[in-house]
Design an enzyme around this catalytic site. Structure first.
Site, PDB file in Angstrom:
ATOM      1  N   PRO A  14       0.687  -1.254  -0.103  1.00 30.52           N
ATOM      2  CG  PRO A  14      -0.903  -1.451   1.730  1.00 30.52           C
ATOM      3  CD  PRO A  14       0.225  -1.998   1.098  1.00 30.52           C
ATOM      4  CG  ASN A  15      -0.543   4.391   1.044  1.00 29.88           C
ATOM      5  OD1 ASN A  15      -1.435   4.884   0.526  1.00 29.88           O
ATOM      6  ND2 ASN A  15      -0.493   3.822   2.486  1.00 29.88           N
ATOM      7  NE  ARG A  22       2.751  12.909   1.798  1.00 29.48           N
ATOM      8  CZ  ARG A  22       2.050  12.532   2.693  1.00 29.48           C
ATOM      9  NH1 ARG A  22       0.405  12.497   2.756  1.00 29.48           N
ATOM     10  NH2 ARG A  22       2.400  12.102   3.940  1.00 29.48           N
ATOM     11  CE1 TYR A  27       8.584   5.459   3.548  1.00 32.65           C
ATOM     12  CE2 TYR A  27       7.412   7.305   3.332  1.00 32.65           C
ATOM     13  CZ  TYR A  27       7.680   6.088   4.027  1.00 32.65           C
ATOM     14  OH  TYR A  27       6.685   5.880   4.966  1.00 32.65           O
ATOM     15  CG  ASN A  78       8.354  -1.902   0.605  1.00 34.44           C
ATOM     16  OD1 ASN A  78       7.820  -2.188   1.708  1.00 34.44           O
ATOM     17  ND2 ASN A  78       9.186  -0.675   0.549  1.00 34.44           N
ATOM     18  CB  ALA A  81       1.529   0.252   6.500  1.00 36.28           C
ATOM     19  CD  GLU A 102      10.523  -7.149   6.066  1.00 38.42           C
ATOM     20  OE1 GLU A 102      11.387  -7.993   6.732  1.00 38.42           O
ATOM     21  OE2 GLU A 102       9.901  -6.216   6.536  1.00 38.42           O
ATOM     22  CG  HIS A 104      11.082  -2.029   4.865  1.00 36.98           C
ATOM     23  ND1 HIS A 104       9.785  -2.009   4.731  1.00 36.98           N
ATOM     24  CD2 HIS A 104      11.156  -3.172   5.555  1.00 36.98           C
ATOM     25  CE1 HIS A 104       9.117  -2.885   5.240  1.00 36.98           C
ATOM     26  NE2 HIS A 104       9.909  -3.603   5.743  1.00 36.98           N
ATOM     27  NE  ARG A 111      10.089   6.302   9.160  1.00 34.93           N
ATOM     28  CZ  ARG A 111       8.996   6.062   8.057  1.00 34.93           C
ATOM     29  NH1 ARG A 111       9.022   5.079   7.156  1.00 34.93           N
ATOM     30  NH2 ARG A 111       7.909   6.796   7.882  1.00 34.93           N
TER      31      ARG A 111
HETATM   32  O1  CA2 Z   1      10.346   2.320   4.175  1.00 37.56           O
HETATM   33  C1  CA2 Z   1       9.591   1.656   3.532  1.00 37.56           C
HETATM   34  O2  CA2 Z   1       9.876   1.183   2.489  1.00 37.56           O
HETATM   35  C2  CA2 Z   1       8.006   1.271   4.102  1.00 37.56           C
HETATM   36  O3  CA2 Z   1       7.718   0.010   3.747  1.00 37.56           O
HETATM   37  C3  CA2 Z   1       7.333   2.327   3.416  1.00 37.56           C
HETATM   38  C4  CA2 Z   1       5.907   2.232   4.058  1.00 37.56           C
HETATM   39  C5  CA2 Z   1       5.759   2.315   5.613  1.00 37.56           C
HETATM   40  O4  CA2 Z   1       4.458   2.149   6.045  1.00 37.56           O
HETATM   41  C6  CA2 Z   1       6.810   1.392   6.051  1.00 37.56           C
HETATM   42  O5  CA2 Z   1       6.821   1.445   7.651  1.00 37.56           O
HETATM   43  C7  CA2 Z   1       8.035   1.456   5.849  1.00 37.56           C
HETATM   44  C8  CA2 Z   1       4.881   3.422   3.546  1.00 37.56           C
HETATM   45  C9  CA2 Z   1       4.741   3.394   1.990  1.00 37.56           C
HETATM   46  C10 CA2 Z   1       4.068   4.789   1.773  1.00 37.56           C
HETATM   47  O6  CA2 Z   1       4.964   5.470   0.992  1.00 37.56           O
HETATM   48  C11 CA2 Z   1       4.618   6.732   0.813  1.00 37.56           C
HETATM   49  C12 CA2 Z   1       5.506   7.718  -0.219  1.00 37.56           C
HETATM   50  C13 CA2 Z   1       4.981   8.965  -0.300  1.00 37.56           C
HETATM   51  C14 CA2 Z   1       3.935   9.421   0.113  1.00 37.56           C
HETATM   52  C15 CA2 Z   1       3.112   8.796   0.890  1.00 37.56           C
HETATM   53  C16 CA2 Z   1       3.354   7.328   1.312  1.00 37.56           C
END
Ligand code: CA2
Length: 153
Positions: A14-15, A22, A27, A78, A81, A102, A104, A111
């Site tokens: 997701p996302n 953003r 990221y 990946n 969440a 895995e 990230h 974090r």
């Molecule tokens: O660091 C990572 O790759 C995560 O898997 C990214 C997830 C987060 O929930 C994990 O804890 C760590 C979130 C991905 C959402 O990415 C976004 C990117 C831009 C704007 C909003 C969300």
């Protein structure tokens, strides 16, 4: 090597489709399309194809794992969440034939506390966290290495 297992599946939760839009300080600036290209180039260099997918839905991610679990040489995931919440994703990954790595983008251990535990980690052969987009290339490379090792064992 088994000809039916030369594809590395790279699965995204997701996302992650929002990457590049953003939170670049967390990221990085690469979009998911750029990360896909990096995975394709890395895998190609090592003689593998890539099946790259992203979904915002837990069930769709589980279906994707089921779809590739017997045919892929290995899986890079990946789960975003869902890594921190989904026993179902963990259980699906536990029955993947090949290696699972895995990845990230961010360092989940630096974090919020709720990101420190990953259900995926319990069934993964390796974890890359905090290396940004390059972490995907590292994960693909490691899956290719483990798959080649398995094929010659
Ligand atoms: O660091 C990572 O790759 C995560 O898997 C990214 C997830 C987060 O929930 C994990 O804890 C760590 C979130 C991905 C959402 O990415 C976004 C990117 C831009 C704007 C909003 C969300």
């Amino acid at each position: 090597m088994n000809a039916s297992r030369t594809v590395i599946a790279v699965l995204n939760g997701p996302n992650l489709n929002l990457l590049g839009e953003r939170d670049p300080e967390v990221y990085g600036t690469a979009t998911l399309t750029e990360i896909e290209k990096l995975c394709l180039e890395t895998a190609d260099r090592l003689g593998f194809d890539v099946d790259f997918r992203q979904t915002n839905h837990e069930g769709v991610l589980i279906d994707a794992i089921h779809e590739v679990r017997r045919t892929a040489a290995g899986v890079v995931i990946n789960a975003a969440a869902l890594s921190h919440t989904s026993v179902s994703v963990r259980d699906a990954l536990a029955v993947v034939d090949g290696p699972v790595v895995e990845v990230h983008l961010s360092n989940i251990h630096r974090r919020e506390a709720f990101r420190h535990h990953s259900f995926v980690a319990e069934v993964a052969d390796g974890i890359v966290t905090g290396c940004g987009a390059r972490g995907y290339a590292m994960a693909v490379e490691h899956v290719a290495h483990l798959a080649a090792e398995e094929a010659t064992a």
